[in-house]
Design a protein around this motif. Structure first.
Motif, PDB file in Angstrom:
ATOM      1  N   ASP A 227       0.852  -1.190   0.000  1.00  0.00           N
ATOM      2  CA  ASP A 227       0.000   0.000   0.000  1.00  0.00           C
ATOM      3  C   ASP A 227       0.889   1.243   0.000  1.00  0.00           C
ATOM      4  O   ASP A 227       2.063   1.165  -0.311  1.00  0.00           O
ATOM      5  N   THR A 228       0.343   2.381   0.359  1.00  0.00           N
ATOM      6  CA  THR A 228       1.108   3.633   0.288  1.00  0.00           C
ATOM      7  C   THR A 228       1.918   3.915   1.546  1.00  0.00           C
ATOM      8  O   THR A 228       2.654   4.895   1.593  1.00  0.00           O
ATOM      9  N   SER A 229       1.806   3.068   2.561  1.00  0.00           N
ATOM     10  CA  SER A 229       2.546   3.301   3.804  1.00  0.00           C
ATOM     11  C   SER A 229       4.005   2.881   3.655  1.00  0.00           C
ATOM     12  O   SER A 229       4.381   2.181   2.725  1.00  0.00           O
ATOM     13  N   LYS A 230       4.816   3.325   4.619  1.00  0.00           N
ATOM     14  CA  LYS A 230       6.235   3.000   4.598  1.00  0.00           C
ATOM     15  C   LYS A 230       6.494   1.582   5.101  1.00  0.00           C
ATOM     16  O   LYS A 230       5.748   1.063   5.927  1.00  0.00           O
ATOM     17  N   ILE A 231       7.570   1.000   4.598  1.00  0.00           N
ATOM     18  CA  ILE A 231       8.027  -0.286   5.134  1.00  0.00           C
ATOM     19  C   ILE A 231       8.714  -0.029   6.477  1.00  0.00           C
ATOM     20  O   ILE A 231       9.613   0.801   6.579  1.00  0.00           O
ATOM     21  N   GLN A 232       8.268  -0.749   7.499  1.00  0.00           N
ATOM     22  CA  GLN A 232       8.900  -0.650   8.806  1.00  0.00           C
ATOM     23  C   GLN A 232       9.839  -1.835   9.010  1.00  0.00           C
ATOM     24  O   GLN A 232       9.506  -2.959   8.637  1.00  0.00           O
ATOM     25  N   LEU A 233      11.007  -1.565   9.587  1.00  0.00           N
ATOM     26  CA  LEU A 233      11.955  -2.637   9.850  1.00  0.00           C
ATOM     27  C   LEU A 233      11.597  -3.323  11.165  1.00  0.00           C
ATOM     28  O   LEU A 233      11.477  -2.660  12.201  1.00  0.00           O
ATOM     29  N   PRO A 234      11.401  -4.641  11.136  1.00  0.00           N
ATOM     30  CA  PRO A 234      10.974  -5.358  12.348  1.00  0.00           C
ATOM     31  C   PRO A 234      12.124  -5.612  13.320  1.00  0.00           C
ATOM     32  O   PRO A 234      13.300  -5.458  12.970  1.00  0.00           O
ATOM     33  N   TYR A 235      11.772  -5.965  14.520  1.00  0.00           N
ATOM     34  CA  TYR A 235      12.664  -6.445  15.580  1.00  0.00           C
ATOM     35  C   TYR A 235      13.479  -5.326  16.238  1.00  0.00           C
ATOM     36  O   TYR A 235      13.510  -5.222  17.459  1.00  0.00           O
ATOM     37  N   ILE A 236      14.159  -4.483  15.416  1.00  0.00           N
ATOM     38  CA  ILE A 236      15.058  -3.487  16.002  1.00  0.00           C
ATOM     39  C   ILE A 236      14.316  -2.456  16.840  1.00  0.00           C
ATOM     40  O   ILE A 236      14.906  -1.843  17.728  1.00  0.00           O
ATOM     41  N   ASP A 237      13.016  -2.262  16.570  1.00  0.00           N
ATOM     42  CA  ASP A 237      12.270  -1.316  17.392  1.00  0.00           C
ATOM     43  C   ASP A 237      12.102  -1.837  18.814  1.00  0.00           C
ATOM     44  O   ASP A 237      12.261  -1.090  19.786  1.00  0.00           O
ATOM     45  N   GLU A 238      11.824  -3.128  18.956  1.00  0.00           N
ATOM     46  CA  GLU A 238      11.676  -3.711  20.290  1.00  0.00           C
ATOM     47  C   GLU A 238      13.025  -3.999  20.936  1.00  0.00           C
ATOM     48  O   GLU A 238      13.197  -3.818  22.144  1.00  0.00           O
ATOM     49  N   ARG A 239      13.976  -4.437  20.148  1.00  0.00           N
ATOM     50  CA  ARG A 239      15.276  -4.841  20.700  1.00  0.00           C
ATOM     51  C   ARG A 239      16.137  -3.646  21.078  1.00  0.00           C
ATOM     52  O   ARG A 239      16.778  -3.633  22.133  1.00  0.00           O
ATOM     53  N   PHE A 240      16.174  -2.617  20.237  1.00  0.00           N
ATOM     54  CA  PHE A 240      17.082  -1.487  20.461  1.00  0.00           C
ATOM     55  C   PHE A 240      16.353  -0.152  20.624  1.00  0.00           C
ATOM     56  O   PHE A 240      17.004   0.875  20.807  1.00  0.00           O
ATOM     57  N   GLY A 241      15.025  -0.158  20.530  1.00  0.00           N
ATOM     58  CA  GLY A 241      14.292   1.099  20.631  1.00  0.00           C
ATOM     59  C   GLY A 241      14.475   1.981  19.413  1.00  0.00           C
ATOM     60  O   GLY A 241      14.231   3.191  19.473  1.00  0.00           O
ATOM     61  N   LEU A 242      14.933   1.409  18.297  1.00  0.00           N
ATOM     62  CA  LEU A 242      15.188   2.168  17.072  1.00  0.00           C
ATOM     63  C   LEU A 242      14.058   1.917  16.079  1.00  0.00           C
ATOM     64  O   LEU A 242      13.909   0.812  15.558  1.00  0.00           O
ATOM     65  N   LYS A 243      13.261   2.943  15.835  1.00  0.00           N
ATOM     66  CA  LYS A 243      12.199   2.836  14.842  1.00  0.00           C
ATOM     67  C   LYS A 243      12.745   3.296  13.495  1.00  0.00           C
ATOM     68  O   LYS A 243      13.359   4.353  13.402  1.00  0.00           O
ATOM     69  N   SER A 244      12.506   2.479  12.472  1.00  0.00           N
ATOM     70  CA  SER A 244      13.078   2.770  11.165  1.00  0.00           C
ATOM     71  C   SER A 244      12.105   2.361  10.069  1.00  0.00           C
ATOM     72  O   SER A 244      11.457   1.306  10.165  1.00  0.00           O
ATOM     73  N   SER A 245      12.005   3.192   9.023  1.00  0.00           N
ATOM     74  CA  SER A 245      11.095   2.886   7.921  1.00  0.00           C
ATOM     75  C   SER A 245      11.563   3.585   6.651  1.00  0.00           C
ATOM     76  O   SER A 245      12.404   4.486   6.698  1.00  0.00           O
ATOM     77  N   PHE A 246      11.010   3.164   5.507  1.00  0.00           N
ATOM     78  CA  PHE A 246      11.357   3.796   4.227  1.00  0.00           C
ATOM     79  C   PHE A 246      10.245   3.530   3.219  1.00  0.00           C
ATOM     80  O   PHE A 246       9.443   2.598   3.376  1.00  0.00           O
ATOM     81  N   ILE A 276      14.326   7.425  10.699  1.00  0.00           N
ATOM     82  CA  ILE A 276      14.757   6.728  11.911  1.00  0.00           C
ATOM     83  C   ILE A 276      14.393   7.574  13.127  1.00  0.00           C
ATOM     84  O   ILE A 276      14.333   8.803  13.057  1.00  0.00           O
ATOM     85  N   ASN A 277      14.163   6.883  14.239  1.00  0.00           N
ATOM     86  CA  ASN A 277      13.829   7.570  15.474  1.00  0.00           C
ATOM     87  C   ASN A 277      14.426   6.795  16.633  1.00  0.00           C
ATOM     88  O   ASN A 277      14.131   5.617  16.823  1.00  0.00           O
ATOM     89  N   HIS A 278      15.311   7.476  17.368  1.00  0.00           N
ATOM     90  CA  HIS A 278      15.929   6.874  18.557  1.00  0.00           C
ATOM     91  C   HIS A 278      16.363   8.002  19.481  1.00  0.00           C
ATOM     92  O   HIS A 278      16.894   9.021  19.011  1.00  0.00           O
ATOM     93  N   PRO A 279      16.142   7.872  20.785  1.00  0.00           N
ATOM     94  CA  PRO A 279      16.492   8.968  21.705  1.00  0.00           C
ATOM     95  C   PRO A 279      17.971   9.323  21.709  1.00  0.00           C
ATOM     96  O   PRO A 279      18.324  10.433  22.107  1.00  0.00           O
ATOM     97  N   LYS A 280      18.849   8.433  21.270  1.00  0.00           N
ATOM     98  CA  LYS A 280      20.273   8.743  21.213  1.00  0.00           C
ATOM     99  C   LYS A 280      20.652   9.466  19.916  1.00  0.00           C
ATOM    100  O   LYS A 280      21.764   9.972  19.789  1.00  0.00           O
ATOM    101  N   ILE A 281      19.740   9.500  18.954  1.00  0.00           N
ATOM    102  CA  ILE A 281      20.020  10.173  17.678  1.00  0.00           C
ATOM    103  C   ILE A 281      19.455  11.586  17.680  1.00  0.00           C
ATOM    104  O   ILE A 281      20.158  12.556  17.410  1.00  0.00           O
ATOM    105  N   ALA A 282      18.165  11.715  17.971  1.00  0.00           N
ATOM    106  CA  ALA A 282      17.524  13.030  17.993  1.00  0.00           C
ATOM    107  C   ALA A 282      16.220  12.936  18.758  1.00  0.00           C
ATOM    108  O   ALA A 282      15.712  11.847  19.042  1.00  0.00           O
TER     109      ALA A 282
END
Length: 652
Positions: A227-246, A276-282
């Motif tokens: 669909d028109t939404s972004k691809i989200q990368l699995p696992y790393i959001d729960e494991r490292f708190g890093l949300k990522s998509s494209f 990307i979204n992570h408290p250590k980045i921004a």
């Protein structure tokens, strides 16, 4: 007697007959041979990997086809690693004889691979064991090793493929990911599939489509959402708190081959709207709208590198990178970056959204180019190379963004932010009775603080290359950020324009703002130092030297003695913990006295003070102001922080 020619032809006939007999024997007894091979595999998995491997049914189809049913791999006392209901494939008999097996086609139905980590361990640990038979001191040939592994992996990818109802499952201590594929087809070098991705936090459908030729070692694949939404990368959001998509990503492999003992891997990858979204980045989402990397990897017998003919593009910023890991003589790391001449405004607008919030709205004129040369020898760390060059052409800032550096030259209100909370407002200007101009501050304080924090402040342009080098060497040695190289300019920018948050965004903004401040001569060095003395924290809720002189000594800044200035300089790195320098009787501890003596001796050696200045200055520090009420606390000795440029020279 027979001639040599007749003997040769007779030998060929005999060889052909034997070969036919061997092939015939293999053909007629192939099912028995297949079962024997499977029994051998079962024994190997049991003996070497402590796993049960079984195939319920296996048989040949035609001359070169194999079909197997109910294939299972289960580590003992662990979850099933692999289970497939049916596998059907074919091979070339000649390749089977030569050992260079290449699968022609593959059908696989109804199965899964499952990777599990729980309180009992991991179900794949046995397959991660190192080969102890290999000599540990044997030097690796990176090119041959990589080519062998990649070739074997690609040879196992069939030229025709049809996979149905297969899953890859992961369970890492309850963090679950499932990638389920209903149907994958590779036909006439065209690959197409849809993958359903399900995790504890989201569910999506991905599409993969494009060209794939495993025999020619070429591919051009695109990943995108159905669909028109972004691809989200699995696992790393729960494991490292890093949300990522494209939005989508494209991977292209043009070349993978050995040339004169070197492995060449050429191609490119591009990505759109990478977030990307992570408290250590921004503090907020960081968005890269368009990025592309045209790569050329080179691997030799003793090196791995990204060739300088590679190029990277981030929006309008074009970079020529070179990176190398070399073990020929010593272990050497090299990095070179070349940003070719570009418009300054294009650079500003190309910065990732969310990473440089204080630059939003900034406008610049002129051009610039930039080169970085970095080299680190693991066995000779003190020979570190770190050269950074920026060449400007009519470069100037015509409009500031959120961080208006010009405000340093006038009166403004400063509010420190501590742990995300704004502190009381401090007016930086004559209307504040505690504000102290530089000429009304004891010259001892300026000399002591600069000696301890930034000796070359009045000469450098915001950064000290040698300090950066020492910082890099120590951080590499300790494998963590153990030492900074913070100058007065950097501390001033951090205090007035940024926050104290420890994020990549804040550090990058600090570096760029300091460069602009110092190299565009926006404020004089004296003005910068005056603002610095009037805004930095000198104790708990104590801001500016006017408040500090009263808080500790009930004095004006102009009346401070040399010893009092040495003390104040020593607490700048950690002012809220000043009380740790004193014992329960209010006397300074030996390490604190030694610290102040060290600063004083440096000032003497550099002729910043004379021996006459030290006369009568051996009297212990006496805290007479409100700060004395803090000395009643029982505290533990603190170590001197690593923010000071001279921290490594102190010996406590």
């Amino acid at each position: 007697m027979r001639s040599k020619k007749q003997k040769f032809f007779l030998f060929l006939k005999l060889f052909a007959v034997l070969l036919l007999l061997a092939l015939g024997g293999m053909y007629f007894f192939r099912d028995s041979l297949l079962q024997k091979a499977l029994n051998k595999a079962e024994h190997k998995f049991d003996k070497e990997y402590d796993c049960r491997f079984s195939v319920k049914q296996a048989n040949f189809i035609g001359i070169s086809g194999v079909e197997m049913h109910d294939i299972v791999l289960i580590p003992k006392n662990a979850d099933t690693l692999l289970s497939v209901q049916k596998i059907k494939t074919s091979y070339s008999l000649l390749e089977l004889l030569t050992g260079d097996i290449q699968l022609k086609n593959l059908e696989m139905n109804n199965g899964f691979i499952q990777l599990v980590k729980n309180e009992n361990g991991r179900n794949f640990d046995a397959f991660l064991k190192r080969d102890t038979t290999e000599q540990s001191n044997e030097k690796r040939n990176y090119a041959k090793l990589a080519y062998r592994l990649l070739s074997k992996a690609l040879n196992l990818v069939p030229t025709e493929m049809k996979l149905q109802n297969l899953s890859l499952r992961m369970d890492d201590m309850g963090r679950k990911v499932t990638l389920h594929m209903n149907d994958l087809q590779l036909e006439d070098h065209q690959l197409q599939t849809a993958i359903h991705v399900k995790t504890n936090t989201f569910s999506q459908n991905w599409n993969i489509k494009g060209f794939a030729d495993p025999r020619e070692m070429k591919a051009d694949l695109k990943f995108f959402n159905s669909d028109t939404s972004k691809i989200q990368l699995p696992y790393i959001d729960e494991r490292f708190g890093l949300k990522s998509s494209f939005d989508n990503i494209r991977l292209k492999l043009d070349k993978l081959e050995m040339e004169s003992g070197e492995l060449h891997i050429d191609g490119f990858t591009s990505i759109d709207n990478f977030t990307i979204n992570h408290p250590k980045i921004a503090k907020k989402d960081v968005v890269i709208q368009n990025a592309r990397f045209d790569y050329r990897f080179l691997l030799g017998s003793d090196f791995i590198s990204i060739d300088s003919t590679s190029s990277a593009q981030l929006n309008k910023i074009k970079v020529r990178p070179f990176a190398e890991y070399n073990t020929e003589a010593d272990t050497i790391y090299k990095l070179k970056i070349d940003i070719q001449k570009m418009k300054a405004q294009d650079f500003i607008t190309s910065l990732p959204q969310g990473l440089f919030t204080h630059f939003e709205g900034m406008e610049a004129e002129g051009m610039f180019d930039y080169q970085l040369d970095f080299e680190y020898n693991k066995n000779k760390p003190n020979q570190l190379v770190f050269d950074s060059k920026l060449n400007k052409e009519n470069l100037r800032i015509v409009k500031y963004g959120e961080a208006n550096l010009a405000k340093l030259n006038g009166e403004f209100t400063y509010r420190a932010i501590d742990k995300g909370v704004e502190q009381r407002p401090i007016l930086v200007g004559p209307a504040n009775p505690n504000y102290t101009p530089l000429d009304q501050i004891s010259p001892y304080l300026e000399k002591a603080v600069l000696t301890n924090e930034d000796p070359s402040f009045r000469r450098h342009r915001g950064f000290i290359n040698e300090a950066f080098k020492q910082s890099i060497v120590k951080n590499i040695r300790t494998k963590k950020f153990a030492r900074g190289a913070s100058t007065i300019s950097m501390q001033l920018v951090k205090n007035v324009f940024l926050t104290r948050e420890k994020t990549l965004s804040r550090k990058l903004e600090e570096i760029l703002l300091v460069y602009i401040l110092e190299n565009n001569r926006i404020a004089s060095k004296s003005r910068m130092l005056e603002v610095y003395f009037n805004v930095i924290e000198w104790g708990p809720n104590v801001y500016g030297i006017g408040e500090a002189a009263q808080f500790y000594f009930q004095k004006r800044p102009s009346d401070l003695t040399l010893n009092e200035c040495l003390y104040l300089a020593s607490i700048v790195p950690k002012p809220k913990k000043f009380m740790w320098q004193f014992d329960n009787e209010g006397n300074q501890k030996p390490y604190a006295k030694k610290n102040q003596n060290y600063i004083k001796n440096l000032m003497l050696r550099r002729a910043l003070i004379s021996s006459d200045d030290t006369i009568g200055q051996s009297v212990p520090i006496y805290i007479s102001g409100h700060a004395r009420s803090f000395l009643k606390l029982k505290v533990v000795q603190d170590s001197i922080p690593s923010d000071s440029l001279l921290v490594d020279e102190f010996d406590f």
